[in-house]
Design an enzyme around this catalytic site. Structure first.
Site, mmCIF file in Angstrom:
data_model
loop_
_atom_site.group_PDB
_atom_site.id
_atom_site.type_symbol
_atom_site.label_atom_id
_atom_site.label_comp_id
_atom_site.label_asym_id
_atom_site.label_seq_id
_atom_site.Cartn_x
_atom_site.Cartn_y
_atom_site.Cartn_z
ATOM 1 N N ASP A 63 6.972 9.066 84.078
ATOM 2 C CA ASP A 63 6.964 10.431 84.595
ATOM 3 C C ASP A 63 7.426 10.372 86.051
ATOM 4 O O ASP A 63 6.669 9.970 86.938
ATOM 5 C CB ASP A 63 5.562 11.036 84.531
ATOM 6 C CG ASP A 63 5.113 11.327 83.105
ATOM 7 O OD1 ASP A 63 5.495 10.566 82.198
ATOM 8 O OD2 ASP A 63 4.378 12.313 82.916
ATOM 9 N N LYS A 127 9.138 18.506 82.935
ATOM 10 C CA LYS A 127 7.704 18.725 83.102
ATOM 11 C C LYS A 127 7.460 19.654 84.279
ATOM 12 O O LYS A 127 8.117 19.539 85.314
ATOM 13 C CB LYS A 127 7.027 17.366 83.303
ATOM 14 C CG LYS A 127 5.518 17.379 83.480
ATOM 15 C CD LYS A 127 4.997 15.942 83.553
ATOM 16 C CE LYS A 127 3.544 15.858 83.951
ATOM 17 N NZ LYS A 127 3.059 14.451 84.023
ATOM 18 N N LYS A 156 7.047 19.635 78.845
ATOM 19 C CA LYS A 156 5.639 19.306 79.027
ATOM 20 C C LYS A 156 5.030 20.252 80.050
ATOM 21 O O LYS A 156 5.545 20.414 81.157
ATOM 22 C CB LYS A 156 5.459 17.861 79.489
ATOM 23 C CG LYS A 156 3.986 17.489 79.697
ATOM 24 C CD LYS A 156 3.798 16.021 80.002
ATOM 25 C CE LYS A 156 2.325 15.692 80.241
ATOM 26 N NZ LYS A 156 2.103 14.248 80.488
#
Length: 217
Positions: A63, A127, A156
């Site tokens: 991430d 995300k 996400k």
């Protein structure tokens, strides 16, 4: 907890990747970690070092936080080059990348641009946030992200998804993964409803635009 819940991914701090990978050996749970976290201000070289070290330690999901300042200051080429390099390094180890935009600090146009950068760079996910900004996932931002990308890229939502009802609302917007501190209670509620024969209905379409459109979930 990951083994008990059957979740596919367990996120840890970079320093704990090797330990997590060791403890989860033999399970179906993949270790993930963060890069350039939480502000994204590291150099590209630093992010690449973090990425390769995490992969060497056993992480298979990265991430990464984009360089927020570069995107805000009109340097999308820098951001795209950096994301592409992290994606390439991760894919070489059969891993996947989630690109964290930190939407709370971006305009609508920048959210769209950041989302498209994530897709063009080959990342599997875009995300919403790190959880360290003033706001997390909002309906408004999620709609922008979904509208800016193709179905090849998953979304996400992170930052305050605390109930099963909210999770199902966001699934209806196209969200496929969630970052939530209330995972155990959400799963408990889902299993209870399933045991009771209750349907886990996904709301068709976004919530009423006149009510909670900008609420942080």
């Amino acid at each position: 907890m990951p083994s008990n819940t059957g979740r596919g991914r367990f996120g840890v701090k970079p320093a704990d990747v090797a330990l997590a990978e060791h403890l989860l050996t033999g399970s179906s749970v993949v270790v993930g970690t963060v890069v350039g976290f939480p502000h994204g201000n590291s150099t590209t070289e630093s992010k690449l070092f973090e990425t390769r070290r995490a992969l060497d330690d056993g992480a298979r999901e990265i991430d990464m936080v984009i360089n927020i300042g570069k995107l805000r200051s009109g340097q999308p080429e820098y951001v795209e080059d950096e994301v592409s390099q992290v994606v390439q390094a991760t894919h070489s180890a059969q891993g996947l990348v989630k690109v964290i935009l930190e939407n709370a600090y971006l305009s609508d146009e920048q959210i769209v641009e950041g989302s498209q950068i994530g897709e063009r760079s080959g990342a599997e996910f875009i995300k919403t946030s790190t959880g360290f900004a003033p706001a997390g996932a909002t309906v408004h931002d999620l709609l922008l992200m979904a509208g800016a990308t193709s179905p090849k890229v998953q979304i996400k939502a992170a930052g305050g998804v605390r109930t099963l009802a909210r999770l199902l609302e966001l699934v209806a917007l196209g969200v496929t993964r969630f970052g939530a501190t209330a995972t155990a209670s959400i799963l408990d509620e889902a299993m209870q409803r399933s045991a009771d024969g209750s349907a886990l209905a996904v709301v068709a379409g976004p919530p009423d635009q006149g009510s909670n459109d900008a609420a942080t979930y």
